[in-house]
Scaffold this motif. Sequence first.
Motif, PDB file in Angstrom:
ATOM      1  N   GLY A 254      67.577  87.194 -31.457  1.00 60.85           N
ATOM      2  CA  GLY A 254      66.259  86.701 -31.841  1.00 60.85           C
ATOM      3  C   GLY A 254      65.404  87.811 -32.399  1.00 60.85           C
ATOM      4  N   LYS A 255      64.225  87.409 -32.880  1.00 55.02           N
ATOM      5  CA  LYS A 255      63.299  88.375 -33.483  1.00 55.02           C
ATOM      6  C   LYS A 255      61.885  87.954 -33.123  1.00 55.02           C
ATOM      7  N   GLY A 259      53.894  87.400 -33.578  1.00 50.31           N
ATOM      8  CA  GLY A 259      53.537  86.544 -32.438  1.00 50.31           C
ATOM      9  C   GLY A 259      54.409  85.305 -32.281  1.00 50.31           C
ATOM     10  N   LYS A 260      55.513  85.250 -32.992  1.00 46.83           N
ATOM     11  CA  LYS A 260      56.413  84.099 -32.827  1.00 46.83           C
ATOM     12  C   LYS A 260      57.831  84.593 -32.579  1.00 46.83           C
ATOM     13  N   LEU A 261      58.574  83.809 -31.763  1.00 50.58           N
ATOM     14  CA  LEU A 261      59.984  84.122 -31.533  1.00 50.58           C
ATOM     15  C   LEU A 261      60.829  83.304 -32.504  1.00 50.58           C
ATOM     16  N   PHE A 262      61.634  84.026 -33.273  1.00 48.73           N
ATOM     17  CA  PHE A 262      62.540  83.372 -34.221  1.00 48.73           C
ATOM     18  C   PHE A 262      63.974  83.452 -33.709  1.00 48.73           C
ATOM     19  N   ILE A 263      64.686  82.318 -33.784  1.00 52.25           N
ATOM     20  CA  ILE A 263      66.145  82.350 -33.625  1.00 52.25           C
ATOM     21  C   ILE A 263      66.674  81.825 -34.946  1.00 52.25           C
ATOM     22  N   GLY A 264      67.428  82.648 -35.674  1.00 57.50           N
ATOM     23  CA  GLY A 264      67.758  82.303 -37.058  1.00 57.50           C
ATOM     24  C   GLY A 264      66.456  82.198 -37.841  1.00 57.50           C
ATOM     25  N   ASP A 265      66.296  81.132 -38.637  1.00 53.80           N
ATOM     26  CA  ASP A 265      65.069  80.984 -39.433  1.00 53.80           C
ATOM     27  C   ASP A 265      63.983  80.200 -38.709  1.00 53.80           C
ATOM     28  N   ALA A 266      64.334  79.656 -37.525  1.00 54.40           N
ATOM     29  CA  ALA A 266      63.381  78.754 -36.867  1.00 54.40           C
ATOM     30  C   ALA A 266      62.462  79.512 -35.921  1.00 54.40           C
ATOM     31  N   VAL A 279      65.291  91.055 -30.304  1.00 53.13           N
ATOM     32  CA  VAL A 279      65.489  90.723 -28.887  1.00 53.13           C
ATOM     33  C   VAL A 279      66.773  89.908 -28.701  1.00 53.13           C
ATOM     34  N   TYR A 280      67.230  89.871 -27.451  1.00 52.62           N
ATOM     35  CA  TYR A 280      68.190  88.852 -27.036  1.00 52.62           C
ATOM     36  C   TYR A 280      67.394  87.767 -26.331  1.00 52.62           C
ATOM     37  N   VAL A 281      67.717  86.526 -26.652  1.00 53.16           N
ATOM     38  CA  VAL A 281      67.059  85.388 -26.004  1.00 53.16           C
ATOM     39  C   VAL A 281      68.118  84.737 -25.120  1.00 53.16           C
TER      40      VAL A 281
END
Length: 360
Positions: A254-255, A259-266, A279-281
Amino acid sequence: MKITLSDITKAFPVRGKKGADVVAVRDFDFTFPDGTLVGLLGPSGCGKSTLLNMICGLLAPTEGHIFFGDSDVTKLPPEARGVGFVFQNYALYPHLTVLQNILFPLQNLKGADKLSKEEMHSRAEEIARLVQIDGFMDRKPGELSGGQQQRVAIARALVKKPRVLLLDEPLSNLDARLRLKTREEIRRIQKETGITTVFVTHDQEEAMSISDTIVVMKDGALLQSGKPQEVYQKPQNLFVSKFLGTPPINVFDGKIKEGKLFIGDAAVLDTPDLENRDVYVAVRPEDFDLCPSGAFVCPVHRIEVMGRDTSIVFSHESADAPVLRALIRTEDIPNTGATVHFSLRRERIHLFDKATEERL
Ligand code: ATP
């Protein structure tokens, strides 16, 4: 009696390679609280047996001190420590009966500890009743089931009324059903005797089910300790989060961005408290919320109904495993389309820094 390990390190010299030591246990600092059962947990080779052998005195630490209560026992030989030890392979004498096996440690007592024949027999019978093996006293180990043999081994370890009980993978040789039963028995015996007990296993479920405290080790070091549920709910690093729980925790790359957590593009979650970073989620199977408008969209492989549990088996390109699992209530089974939508909640996911793998 509490046991304190103060900055313990154990290095073994490597044969033929001068100066190249294997460090089996490093800088280990921990107090096993009085009267509790502590589960020592970690993958094969992480140093669990080495640690037990140092507590009982079969191995001497390279550095550090071991205290029983307030007294330093680091230099005491095993027989002077008052420790009962149960090994994986029972180690019973095959030519002796159950009674003779249990009596054996008492026959070597000397001086003030020496017992009369009557005292020895009454002690052996008392312990045999405690571990519920008293109906088999005249049998030889070969005439007992694995579970019964393990009880004899526990009785033999307890008969000298040790101050500490050490159990090294005591259930490994038993089948699944017997493992369950015997671990409950160990818990009962520990509670009835109140003896400080260290239980070594690589089976996280086993450790979590019977321990007051668990200690997770990796590469000779203590990673985290605490009540089983606390460690499960708040793992301090990625390794601990992955080591505890079945089915295993699901881990995604993740990234954090603006102020938002992204997994892939979402963008799957608002994280206003966190700075931009990789990050790892990690999400436990029971912590996904099904939600038709959820931002986390994953391709579904199948729905598995296994007794009480229903799993959605799915995948995601940012995951570290090819298949992932979300546990849901059977009445919530979604109409299986090609995808499933989840919403994630901050308090039910774990974020670890990508570089250090430590909890954020
Ligand atoms: P398992 O779950 O497989 O029993 P463990 O966690 O109990 O493993 P240990 O047996 O304590 O692990 O071993 C820890 C490390 O120390 C391993 O890398 C092992 O190879 C090494 N080791 C253990 N005993 C010795 C020895 N006598 N000489 C050299 N290295 C050793």
